[in-house]
Design a protein around this motif. Sequence first.
Motif, PDB file in Angstrom:
ATOM      1  N   ILE A  51       0.839  -1.205   0.000  1.00  0.00           N
ATOM      2  CA  ILE A  51       0.000   0.000   0.000  1.00  0.00           C
ATOM      3  C   ILE A  51       0.870   1.249   0.000  1.00  0.00           C
ATOM      4  CG2 ILE A  51      -1.705   1.307   1.326  1.00  0.00           C
ATOM      5  CD1 ILE A  51      -2.613  -1.558   2.373  1.00  0.00           C
ATOM      6  N   MET A  52       1.942   1.235   0.777  1.00  0.00           N
ATOM      7  CA  MET A  52       2.835   2.391   0.840  1.00  0.00           C
ATOM      8  C   MET A  52       3.477   2.657  -0.525  1.00  0.00           C
ATOM      9  SD  MET A  52       2.188   3.351   3.804  1.00  0.00           S
ATOM     10  CE  MET A  52       3.222   4.768   3.632  1.00  0.00           C
ATOM     11  N   LEU A  53       3.883   1.615  -1.228  1.00  0.00           N
ATOM     12  CA  LEU A  53       4.475   1.788  -2.558  1.00  0.00           C
ATOM     13  C   LEU A  53       3.441   2.327  -3.542  1.00  0.00           C
ATOM     14  CD1 LEU A  53       6.856   1.607  -4.436  1.00  0.00           C
ATOM     15  CD2 LEU A  53       6.413  -0.849  -4.676  1.00  0.00           C
ATOM     16  N   ILE A  54       2.212   1.840  -3.466  1.00  0.00           N
ATOM     17  CA  ILE A  54       1.156   2.333  -4.354  1.00  0.00           C
ATOM     18  C   ILE A  54       0.880   3.814  -4.085  1.00  0.00           C
ATOM     19  CG2 ILE A  54      -1.331   2.164  -4.824  1.00  0.00           C
ATOM     20  CD1 ILE A  54      -0.957  -0.919  -4.493  1.00  0.00           C
ATOM     21  N   VAL A  55       0.756   4.200  -2.825  1.00  0.00           N
ATOM     22  CA  VAL A  55       0.543   5.612  -2.488  1.00  0.00           C
ATOM     23  C   VAL A  55       1.705   6.451  -3.013  1.00  0.00           C
ATOM     24  CG1 VAL A  55       0.442   7.260  -0.564  1.00  0.00           C
ATOM     25  CG2 VAL A  55      -0.963   5.189  -0.511  1.00  0.00           C
ATOM     26  N   THR A  56       2.924   5.983  -2.821  1.00  0.00           N
ATOM     27  CA  THR A  56       4.109   6.708  -3.298  1.00  0.00           C
ATOM     28  C   THR A  56       4.053   6.928  -4.799  1.00  0.00           C
ATOM     29  OG1 THR A  56       5.475   5.862  -1.497  1.00  0.00           O
ATOM     30  CG2 THR A  56       6.630   6.614  -3.478  1.00  0.00           C
ATOM     31  N   GLU A  57       3.788   5.872  -5.549  1.00  0.00           N
ATOM     32  CA  GLU A  57       3.787   5.974  -7.014  1.00  0.00           C
ATOM     33  C   GLU A  57       2.671   6.883  -7.519  1.00  0.00           C
ATOM     34  OE1 GLU A  57       6.077   5.038  -9.025  1.00  0.00           O
ATOM     35  OE2 GLU A  57       7.232   3.854  -7.588  1.00  0.00           O
ATOM     36  N   LEU A  58       1.477   6.747  -6.965  1.00  0.00           N
ATOM     37  CA  LEU A  58       0.350   7.539  -7.465  1.00  0.00           C
ATOM     38  C   LEU A  58       0.467   9.012  -7.095  1.00  0.00           C
ATOM     39  CD1 LEU A  58      -2.652   5.098  -6.946  1.00  0.00           C
ATOM     40  CD2 LEU A  58      -1.308   5.519  -9.015  1.00  0.00           C
ATOM     41  N   VAL A  59       0.911   9.312  -5.887  1.00  0.00           N
ATOM     42  CA  VAL A  59       1.092  10.717  -5.509  1.00  0.00           C
ATOM     43  C   VAL A  59       2.241  11.322  -6.311  1.00  0.00           C
ATOM     44  CG1 VAL A  59       1.677  12.293  -3.619  1.00  0.00           C
ATOM     45  CG2 VAL A  59       0.041  10.446  -3.237  1.00  0.00           C
ATOM     46  N   THR A  60       3.312  10.566  -6.522  1.00  0.00           N
ATOM     47  CA  THR A  60       4.420  11.053  -7.361  1.00  0.00           C
ATOM     48  C   THR A  60       3.921  11.394  -8.756  1.00  0.00           C
ATOM     49  OG1 THR A  60       6.061   9.790  -6.124  1.00  0.00           O
ATOM     50  CG2 THR A  60       6.656  10.456  -8.363  1.00  0.00           C
ATOM     51  N   ASN A  61       3.089  10.516  -9.346  1.00  0.00           N
ATOM     52  CA  ASN A  61       2.547  10.797 -10.682  1.00  0.00           C
ATOM     53  C   ASN A  61       1.733  12.084 -10.685  1.00  0.00           C
ATOM     54  OD1 ASN A  61       3.681   8.563 -11.819  1.00  0.00           O
ATOM     55  ND2 ASN A  61       1.794   7.388 -11.963  1.00  0.00           N
ATOM     56  N   SER A  62       0.908  12.281  -9.671  1.00  0.00           N
ATOM     57  CA  SER A  62       0.106  13.507  -9.610  1.00  0.00           C
ATOM     58  C   SER A  62       0.986  14.745  -9.491  1.00  0.00           C
ATOM     59  CB  SER A  62      -0.863  13.452  -8.428  1.00  0.00           C
ATOM     60  OG  SER A  62      -1.896  12.547  -8.686  1.00  0.00           O
ATOM     61  N   VAL A  63       2.002  14.677  -8.661  1.00  0.00           N
ATOM     62  CA  VAL A  63       2.899  15.822  -8.491  1.00  0.00           C
ATOM     63  C   VAL A  63       3.645  16.121  -9.789  1.00  0.00           C
ATOM     64  CG1 VAL A  63       4.978  16.635  -7.293  1.00  0.00           C
ATOM     65  CG2 VAL A  63       3.129  15.550  -5.991  1.00  0.00           C
ATOM     66  N   LEU A  64       4.159  15.070 -10.439  1.00  0.00           N
ATOM     67  CA  LEU A  64       4.945  15.268 -11.668  1.00  0.00           C
ATOM     68  C   LEU A  64       4.094  15.704 -12.853  1.00  0.00           C
ATOM     69  CD1 LEU A  64       7.412  12.244 -11.589  1.00  0.00           C
ATOM     70  CD2 LEU A  64       7.948  14.662 -11.207  1.00  0.00           C
ATOM     71  N   HIS A  65       2.913  15.111 -13.016  1.00  0.00           N
ATOM     72  CA  HIS A  65       2.144  15.314 -14.234  1.00  0.00           C
ATOM     73  C   HIS A  65       0.957  16.261 -14.086  1.00  0.00           C
ATOM     74  CE1 HIS A  65       4.594  12.269 -16.039  1.00  0.00           C
ATOM     75  NE2 HIS A  65       4.289  11.439 -15.062  1.00  0.00           N
ATOM     76  N   ALA A  66       0.517  16.525 -12.871  1.00  0.00           N
ATOM     77  CA  ALA A  66      -0.638  17.408 -12.683  1.00  0.00           C
ATOM     78  C   ALA A  66      -0.273  18.669 -11.917  1.00  0.00           C
ATOM     79  CB  ALA A  66      -1.746  16.672 -11.941  1.00  0.00           C
ATOM     80  N   GLY A  75     -10.657  16.869 -13.434  1.00  0.00           N
ATOM     81  CA  GLY A  75      -9.605  15.974 -12.996  1.00  0.00           C
ATOM     82  C   GLY A  75     -10.012  14.517 -13.040  1.00  0.00           C
ATOM     83  N   LYS A  76      -9.258  13.713 -12.300  1.00  0.00           N
ATOM     84  CA  LYS A  76      -9.448  12.272 -12.318  1.00  0.00           C
ATOM     85  C   LYS A  76      -9.119  11.680 -10.961  1.00  0.00           C
ATOM     86  CE  LYS A  76      -4.760  11.926 -13.793  1.00  0.00           C
ATOM     87  NZ  LYS A  76      -4.552  13.350 -13.775  1.00  0.00           N
ATOM     88  N   VAL A  77      -9.562  10.445 -10.776  1.00  0.00           N
ATOM     89  CA  VAL A  77      -9.242   9.659  -9.590  1.00  0.00           C
ATOM     90  C   VAL A  77      -8.668   8.335 -10.068  1.00  0.00           C
ATOM     91  CG1 VAL A  77     -10.099   8.604  -7.467  1.00  0.00           C
ATOM     92  CG2 VAL A  77     -11.218  10.645  -8.366  1.00  0.00           C
ATOM     93  N   VAL A  78      -7.472   8.001  -9.612  1.00  0.00           N
ATOM     94  CA  VAL A  78      -6.909   6.681  -9.876  1.00  0.00           C
ATOM     95  C   VAL A  78      -7.283   5.823  -8.670  1.00  0.00           C
ATOM     96  CG1 VAL A  78      -4.835   5.331 -10.323  1.00  0.00           C
ATOM     97  CG2 VAL A  78      -5.010   7.662 -11.214  1.00  0.00           C
ATOM     98  N   VAL A  79      -7.981   4.716  -8.944  1.00  0.00           N
ATOM     99  CA  VAL A  79      -8.492   3.838  -7.888  1.00  0.00           C
ATOM    100  C   VAL A  79      -7.784   2.492  -7.989  1.00  0.00           C
ATOM    101  CG1 VAL A  79     -10.544   2.709  -6.941  1.00  0.00           C
ATOM    102  CG2 VAL A  79     -10.744   4.953  -8.056  1.00  0.00           C
ATOM    103  N   VAL A  80      -7.217   2.058  -6.867  1.00  0.00           N
ATOM    104  CA  VAL A  80      -6.562   0.749  -6.798  1.00  0.00           C
ATOM    105  C   VAL A  80      -7.270  -0.047  -5.714  1.00  0.00           C
ATOM    106  CG1 VAL A  80      -4.403  -0.486  -6.406  1.00  0.00           C
ATOM    107  CG2 VAL A  80      -4.354   1.786  -7.456  1.00  0.00           C
ATOM    108  N   GLU A  81      -7.746  -1.227  -6.079  1.00  0.00           N
ATOM    109  CA  GLU A  81      -8.395  -2.113  -5.108  1.00  0.00           C
ATOM    110  C   GLU A  81      -7.522  -3.336  -4.901  1.00  0.00           C
ATOM    111  OE1 GLU A  81     -12.359  -3.041  -6.334  1.00  0.00           O
ATOM    112  OE2 GLU A  81     -13.069  -1.023  -5.873  1.00  0.00           O
ATOM    113  N   LEU A  82      -7.378  -3.737  -3.642  1.00  0.00           N
ATOM    114  CA  LEU A  82      -6.557  -4.885  -3.275  1.00  0.00           C
ATOM    115  C   LEU A  82      -7.359  -5.813  -2.369  1.00  0.00           C
ATOM    116  CD1 LEU A  82      -3.404  -2.892  -2.119  1.00  0.00           C
ATOM    117  CD2 LEU A  82      -3.762  -3.909  -4.365  1.00  0.00           C
ATOM    118  N   GLU A  83      -7.178  -7.105  -2.540  1.00  0.00           N
ATOM    119  CA  GLU A  83      -7.721  -8.077  -1.600  1.00  0.00           C
ATOM    120  C   GLU A  83      -6.791  -8.102  -0.392  1.00  0.00           C
ATOM    121  OE1 GLU A  83     -10.476  -9.924  -1.689  1.00  0.00           O
ATOM    122  OE2 GLU A  83     -11.082  -9.140  -3.632  1.00  0.00           O
TER     123      GLU A  83
END
Length: 157
Positions: A45-60, A129-137
């Motif tokens: 979960i921490m890696l997913i949060v890192t990657e998605l927030v990084t993408n938002s900062v870099l691209h948005a 804007g958009k929402v990137v949604v990641v679901e995990l079991e």
Amino acid sequence: MFFYRHARHFTVPVDQAAVPQARRLARAALSDWGSALGDQLVDTIMLIVTELVTNSVLHAGDRTSCVDVTLRLRDGRLTVEVRDDHPSRPSLNGAAAGDEHGRGLYIVHHLAGERGGCVRVQTCAERPGKVVVVELETGTMMYAWRGALAEPVAVAS
């Protein structure tokens, strides 16, 4: 169905501190929810949060002043949502061997697949804007209990 739901929402500014702040807040939420998730899932979960927030900062970053993050745990599924105001959808572009960027969404898709989950992108109804949604079991079910030896209680979502 009986379930217990945890949710945490926070907003980070689009600047150098956004990713460490998002990681700190996400880890605090997961810690508050207890150890039932396990260290490996928390790391994922921490890696997913890192990657998605990084993408938002870099691209948005040129179109948004903040990034919204929401974590939800319900019925054995954990959902991570990252929202920004940039209208373009992220894409799985290939990265060349020497590229510094371009692998984040591949990592997120792979991690979600390993946990029996999925990744999707939604448009925002209430703002651009958009929402990137990641679901995990999660592999765990969490219930609310009414008293020490009582039956489960349905908790409204």
